[in-house]
Design an enzyme around this catalytic site. Structure first.
Site, PDB file in Angstrom:
ATOM      1  N   GLN A 141       0.817  -1.214   0.000  1.00  0.00           N
ATOM      2  CA  GLN A 141       0.000   0.000   0.000  1.00  0.00           C
ATOM      3  C   GLN A 141       0.850   1.262   0.000  1.00  0.00           C
ATOM      4  O   GLN A 141       0.869   2.005  -0.970  1.00  0.00           O
ATOM      5  CB  GLN A 141      -0.935  -0.017   1.213  1.00  0.00           C
ATOM      6  CG  GLN A 141      -1.928  -1.172   1.188  1.00  0.00           C
ATOM      7  CD  GLN A 141      -2.795  -1.235   2.433  1.00  0.00           C
ATOM      8  OE1 GLN A 141      -2.943  -0.266   3.165  1.00  0.00           O
ATOM      9  NE2 GLN A 141      -3.367  -2.397   2.694  1.00  0.00           N
ATOM     10  N   ASP A 142       1.585   1.479   1.089  1.00  0.00           N
ATOM     11  CA  ASP A 142       2.300   2.727   1.296  1.00  0.00           C
ATOM     12  C   ASP A 142       3.700   2.392   1.795  1.00  0.00           C
ATOM     13  O   ASP A 142       3.861   1.450   2.575  1.00  0.00           O
ATOM     14  CB  ASP A 142       1.548   3.550   2.360  1.00  0.00           C
ATOM     15  CG  ASP A 142       1.783   5.031   2.235  1.00  0.00           C
ATOM     16  OD1 ASP A 142       1.862   5.523   1.093  1.00  0.00           O
ATOM     17  OD2 ASP A 142       1.877   5.703   3.269  1.00  0.00           O
ATOM     18  N   PRO A 143       4.739   3.118   1.375  1.00  0.00           N
ATOM     19  CA  PRO A 143       6.067   2.853   1.934  1.00  0.00           C
ATOM     20  C   PRO A 143       6.091   3.101   3.444  1.00  0.00           C
ATOM     21  O   PRO A 143       5.324   3.915   3.968  1.00  0.00           O
ATOM     22  CB  PRO A 143       6.967   3.867   1.210  1.00  0.00           C
ATOM     23  CG  PRO A 143       6.214   4.256  -0.012  1.00  0.00           C
ATOM     24  CD  PRO A 143       4.762   4.192   0.368  1.00  0.00           C
ATOM     25  N   VAL A 206       6.393   8.629   0.344  1.00  0.00           N
ATOM     26  CA  VAL A 206       5.596   9.083   1.482  1.00  0.00           C
ATOM     27  C   VAL A 206       6.390  10.156   2.226  1.00  0.00           C
ATOM     28  O   VAL A 206       7.626  10.120   2.256  1.00  0.00           O
ATOM     29  CB  VAL A 206       5.257   7.903   2.417  1.00  0.00           C
ATOM     30  CG1 VAL A 206       6.516   7.348   3.090  1.00  0.00           C
ATOM     31  CG2 VAL A 206       4.217   8.288   3.456  1.00  0.00           C
ATOM     32  N   ALA A 212       0.406   7.612   4.257  1.00  0.00           N
ATOM     33  CA  ALA A 212      -0.500   7.909   3.137  1.00  0.00           C
ATOM     34  C   ALA A 212      -0.466   9.368   2.702  1.00  0.00           C
ATOM     35  O   ALA A 212      -1.377   9.835   2.017  1.00  0.00           O
ATOM     36  CB  ALA A 212      -1.928   7.505   3.477  1.00  0.00           C
TER      37      ALA A 212
END
EC number: 3.2.2.27
Length: 322
Positions: A141-143, A206, A212
């Site tokens: 999803q997100d780093p 990010v 996010a």
């Protein structure tokens, strides 16, 4: 939670389901004799088949000659750091308004904010898993947004960084599928990427300590194009590991007919107890790869345990300055 396969009931899926019901817990050494991780592929390396030899001839600089000075400035990172086979396949994306707007946003972020991963690692997935070597896609999803963690591969952290809780649960699930699996002391998953697992986050950057914070800026459109390319280029099929609702949503509208999709809850401690430990995705991945490509194409999940990870001076420097 019951694992859902791709809605298209393929013959290979049926074979895997039958195997799943009658095979005993396998040992990892049933699949492998020896497997050592390889270094990240560089653009200058000779690729190992005719198709990839043609891809390797793609000339980024010649392509860049047609850019305006402003475009060249925005796209220099892609020209310098994206592996050639991926660059060639994705080059049309770079001149689309959404991507240029994304790069303008990132230019401002880099000037005023701390951003992870470091610039040189944003596209590291492309070097560890070139397009022609991709056989599994792991959707993130997100780093990670804390210092020293993110280096361009979803779920992976740099050597010497404690394993995040989700990765700890991933290791536990592998241990269930393969009882002889030794839980690694490292969260550095490069040996998996080097074996053909495309470890791709939805957003590739990010802002530090702000989860996010770069979502909705354009990365999701780009990584969707990455998935589209990978799925269209591999006619024999790929395994897709989609953990959690956001990962499942990323598959909507993609050409999944030829591929083996494994869905489950996310391995986060908040959801893993709802079926992740019972999903058997790691065993099923190898059963399907063996059926489609032969045992030599299975993933050696123990390669992470076996690696002798060394923190390079460059990694130490980037960790200390992030």
């Amino acid at each position: 939670m019951t694992v859902l396969n791709t809605t298209d009931k393929r013959k290979a899926d049926d074979t895997v389901n039958k195997l799943d019901g009658k095979l005993k817990q396998p040992r990892l050494d049933n699949f492998f004799k020896t497997n050592t991780s390889s270094p990240a592929l560089k653009d200058t390396q000779v690729l190992d088949n005719k198709e990839n030899n043609s891809v390797s001839k793609f000339n980024k600089e010649k392509w860049a000659e047609n850019l305006t000075p402003a475009q060249r400035k925005l796209l220099q990172l892609e020209i310098d750091t994206l592996e050639s086979s991926w660059f060639d396949a994705l080059k049309d994306e770079f001149l689309k308004p959404y991507f240029l707007n994304l790069k303008e946003f990132l230019m401002k972020e880099w000037q005023s904010q701390r951003v992870f991963p470091p610039k040189e690692d944003i596209y590291s997935w492309s070097h560890h898993t070139p397009l022609h070597k991709t056989k599994v896609i792991l959707l993130g999803q997100d780093p990670y947004h804390n210092i020293g963690q993110a280096h361009g591969l979803c779920f992976s952290v740099r050597p010497g960084i404690p394993c995040p809780p989700s990765l700890v649960n991933i290791y536990k699930a592998i241990k269930i599928d393969y009882p002889d699996f030794v839980i690694p002391k490292t969260g550095y998953l490069v040996p998996w990427a080097d074996q053909g697992i495309l470890m791709l986050n939805a957003s590739l950057t990010v802002r530090a300590h702000q989860a996010a914070s770069h979502s909705g800026k354009g990365w999701e459109t780009f990584t969707s194009a990455v998935l589209q390319v990978a799925l269209n280029r591999n006619r024999k099929g790929l395994v897709i590991l989609a953990w959690g609702t956001p990962a499942a949503k990323r598959l909507q509208g993609l050409p999944l007919k030829a591929h083996y999709v494994l869905r489950s809850v996310h391995p986060s401690p908040l959801s893993a107890h709802r079926g992740f430990f019972e999903c058997h995705h790691f065993k099923k991945t190898n059963e399907w790869l063996e059926e489609q490509y032969g045992p030599e194409k299975c993933i050696n999940w123990s390669a992470v345990s076996e690696q002798k990870a060394k923190i390079k001076s460059s990694e130490l420097e980037s960790s200390s300055t992030e």
